[in-house]
Motif scaffolding. Structure first.
Motif, PDB file in Angstrom:
ATOM      1  N   GLN A 237       1.010  -1.079   0.199  1.00 21.49           N
ATOM      2  CA  GLN A 237      -0.142   0.168  -0.110  1.00 21.49           C
ATOM      3  C   GLN A 237       1.030   1.263   0.165  1.00 21.49           C
ATOM      4  N   GLU A 450      -2.950   6.852  11.937  1.00 19.95           N
ATOM      5  CA  GLU A 450      -2.644   6.163  12.609  1.00 19.95           C
ATOM      6  C   GLU A 450      -3.158   5.500  13.582  1.00 19.95           C
ATOM      7  N   GLU A 451      -3.189   6.501  14.431  1.00 18.95           N
ATOM      8  CA  GLU A 451      -4.524   5.696  15.726  1.00 18.95           C
ATOM      9  C   GLU A 451      -5.961   5.130  15.088  1.00 18.95           C
ATOM     10  N   LEU A 452      -5.989   5.641  14.317  1.00 18.10           N
ATOM     11  CA  LEU A 452      -7.644   5.766  13.762  1.00 18.10           C
ATOM     12  C   LEU A 452      -7.944   4.598  12.654  1.00 18.10           C
ATOM     13  N   ASP A 453      -6.847   3.914  12.276  1.00 16.66           N
ATOM     14  CA  ASP A 453      -6.644   3.216  11.402  1.00 16.66           C
ATOM     15  C   ASP A 453      -6.979   3.776   9.744  1.00 16.66           C
ATOM     16  N   LEU A 454      -6.748   4.976   9.657  1.00 15.29           N
ATOM     17  CA  LEU A 454      -7.054   5.739   8.925  1.00 15.29           C
ATOM     18  C   LEU A 454      -6.162   5.309   7.006  1.00 15.29           C
ATOM     19  N   ASN A 455      -5.182   4.970   7.775  1.00 16.96           N
ATOM     20  CA  ASN A 455      -4.282   4.808   6.801  1.00 16.96           C
ATOM     21  C   ASN A 455      -4.339   3.884   5.648  1.00 16.96           C
ATOM     22  N   LYS A 456      -5.169   3.982   5.010  1.00 18.46           N
ATOM     23  CA  LYS A 456      -5.822   2.310   3.941  1.00 18.46           C
ATOM     24  C   LYS A 456      -6.286   3.305   2.809  1.00 18.46           C
TER      25      LYS A 456
END
Length: 517
Positions: A237, A450-456
């Motif tokens: 990714q 990063e903390e909210l798991d948004l690096n997608k």
């Protein structure tokens, strides 16, 4: 895997791997084809579905030579045209004429929007070259050289095999492997000693067909399964970095613009999202509430509060402000938002989130001493305001007589110079004293991502800000998200779109709500 396979050379596709010009190409293709199909429907009385970027572009056009893209897409609409010749006038009803018109639109958009690069790719290439790897760039585009020059990346590649070279040599386009094999030949390595990095399905298919030593799919658009199905040995990714920091790479490649020349973000929500889900970050003053002389009177309107709440019900929303976190939280009064105060040193959010990731607590004694001295030295200057925040001091001079503004600034600079723990932070009519740490709004946004798991790959961050302090966030998101400047300030901006006012911010957010619904 590069070391295990004893590879000697790396070949990178341009659009979608190194630069974000794939988005510009897609927009140019859609502009050209939609107009042509609409005109043809009027003439023939038979409607044709417009080009869908998320499906048609990926399947029929992406990674292909330009005329192949024209031919493939028209075939999907059961349209056949004469081939024409490369010299055909743009817009003539031939394969070449439509392809040439697309290139006209692309050149116009390139001039208008500039070139955005993927910092992770640039960092990786620099590190691999430092370790002795040979590098080449390939592209089906005849604009490859101009794009590399505009992005300042020409020196990263020993070899360039693009649409110009392909035309000269009669090289077939992807999914034929010819373009990769020619690049390996010019690098003087065998295909088995070479890795390729591709985001297009036709590209990984070509790499597999050519027997390349390692075929890496770059998944910027949430299609990992498809990349593997078409031949990718592995899918990334984003590129890993080894030694070079992203900060140093970004410092060399951030694109700056005159804010007055930026395109408006109004009526472009669908274009900005690119079929992805947004994560929305906003400054408070000047974005959610108009700038006022007294910071305590910057009240959020009921209408804007309602709009924010509705957006937050559909996607993550964070307010990133120079104000104290508790202050901005009290002004907004919504429980389903995240709040990053003091330029991101103090962060809170739903589910009892509360953290102070920047390490600013160590600067509090210096801030206390600076506050006392500033109050003493600025007491006699009419309109000067020393606003203490938990992790910063804002010295406001908006209401100071013009002839005394420089005196206020000099006092603030003198106080900062006495404390190694502090550094200046410019803003609109203010001078801030901040902890002397490598932390800012851009780092806070990355921390939240990063903390909210948004690096997608299916999530795109949007940052809306008006101040010089928001430039850190605009720069941090180049290559990953969209920066939107509200109004203007006195410097060039790393934002790529603009809105004129707080009212336009609300209109934009309402349009975002409708698109998400």
């Amino acid at each position: 895997m590069i070391k295990t396979k004893r590879l000697r050379a790396l070949i990178f596709d341009l659009d979608g791997v190194i630069t974000q010009t794939a988005r510009v190409h897609a927009k140019a293709w859609k502009t050209m084809f939609d107009a042509y199909l609409e005109e043809r429907a009027r003439r023939d009385g038979k409607p044709h579905a417009p080009l869908n970027i998320s499906t048609d572009y990926r399947q029929y056009i992406d990674g292909m030579p330009r005329y192949d893209g024209v031919r493939n897409f028209l075939a999907s609409r059961e349209i056949t045209l004469p081939e024409g010749a490369p010299a055909d006038e743009p817009g003539i009803e031939t394969v070449a004429g439509l392809g040439n018109l697309k290139n006209v639109y692309f050149q116009e958009l390139l001039q208008q929007d500039g070139v955005e690069v993927y910092f992770d790719t640039v960092a990786f290439i620099r590190e691999m070259r430092a370790e002795g790897m040979r590098t080449a760039v390939i592209s089906a585009s005849k604009n490859c050289k101009a794009i590399l020059a505009a992005a300042g990346l020409e020196e990263l590649f020993e070899v360039r095999v693009d649409g110009v070279v392909a035309a000269e040599l009669g090289i077939k386009g992807k999914p034929s492997p010819d373009i990769f094999l020619e690049a390996a030949k010019r690098l003087q390595v065998s295909p088995q000693e070479t890795a390729i990095f591709e985001d297009a399905l036709a590209g990984v298919e070509a790499g597999k067909a050519g027997g390349l030593g390692l075929v890496v799919g770059i998944d910027r658009t949430n299609q990992a399964t498809e990349l593997q199905r078409h031949g990718a040995d592995m899918v990334l990714q984003k590129f890993p970095t080894l030694n070079t920091t992203m900060k140093n790479i970004a410092a060399n490649t951030v694109q700056k613009h005159d804010g007055n020349t930026l395109p408006s973000a109004l009526n472009k929500v669908q274009e900005l999202l690119q079929g992805k889900k947004p994560a929305v970050f906003l400054d408070y003053d000047g974005c959610l509430s108009p700038i006022v002389k007294d910071p305590d009177k910057a009240v959020l309107s009921d209408q804007m509060r309602t709009t924010l709440q509705r957006v937050a019900e559909l996607c993550p929303v964070a307010v990133v402000s120079g104000r104290d976190r508790a202050n901005v939280e009290q002004l907004v009064k919504l429980d389903n938002l995240y709040y990053a105060g003091s330029h991101g040193f103090d962060i809170s959010g739903p589910n009892n989130m509360h953290t102070e990731p920047g390490g600013a607590a160590a600067a509090i004694p210096a801030l206390d001493k600076a506050q006392v001295e500033l109050n003493e030295r600025l007491r006699g200057i009419e309109g000067a305001l020393v606003e203490r925040k938990r992790y910063a001091i804002a010295v406001h001079y908006r209401n100071v007589p013009e002839e005394q503004v420089n005196q206020v600034i000099e006092v603030a600079q003198d106080v900062i110079a006495k404390h190694d723990e502090l550094k200046p932070g410019p803003g609109k009519k203010i001078m801030e004293l901040k902890p002397n740490l490598d932390w800012h709004k851009g780092k806070a946004v990355h921390w939240l991502m990063e903390e909210l798991d948004l690096n997608k790959p299916d999530i795109i961050p949007l940052y809306i800000g008006d101040d010089l302090t928001d430039e850190d966030a605009f720069a941090a998101l180049q290559g990953q998200g969209i920066g939107i400047l509200v109004g203007e300030h006195d410097e060039e901006t790393a934002a790529t779109y603009r809105l004129e006012s707080v009212d336009e911010v609300q209109v934009f957010l309402e349009a975002l709500i409708q698109e998400l619904k």
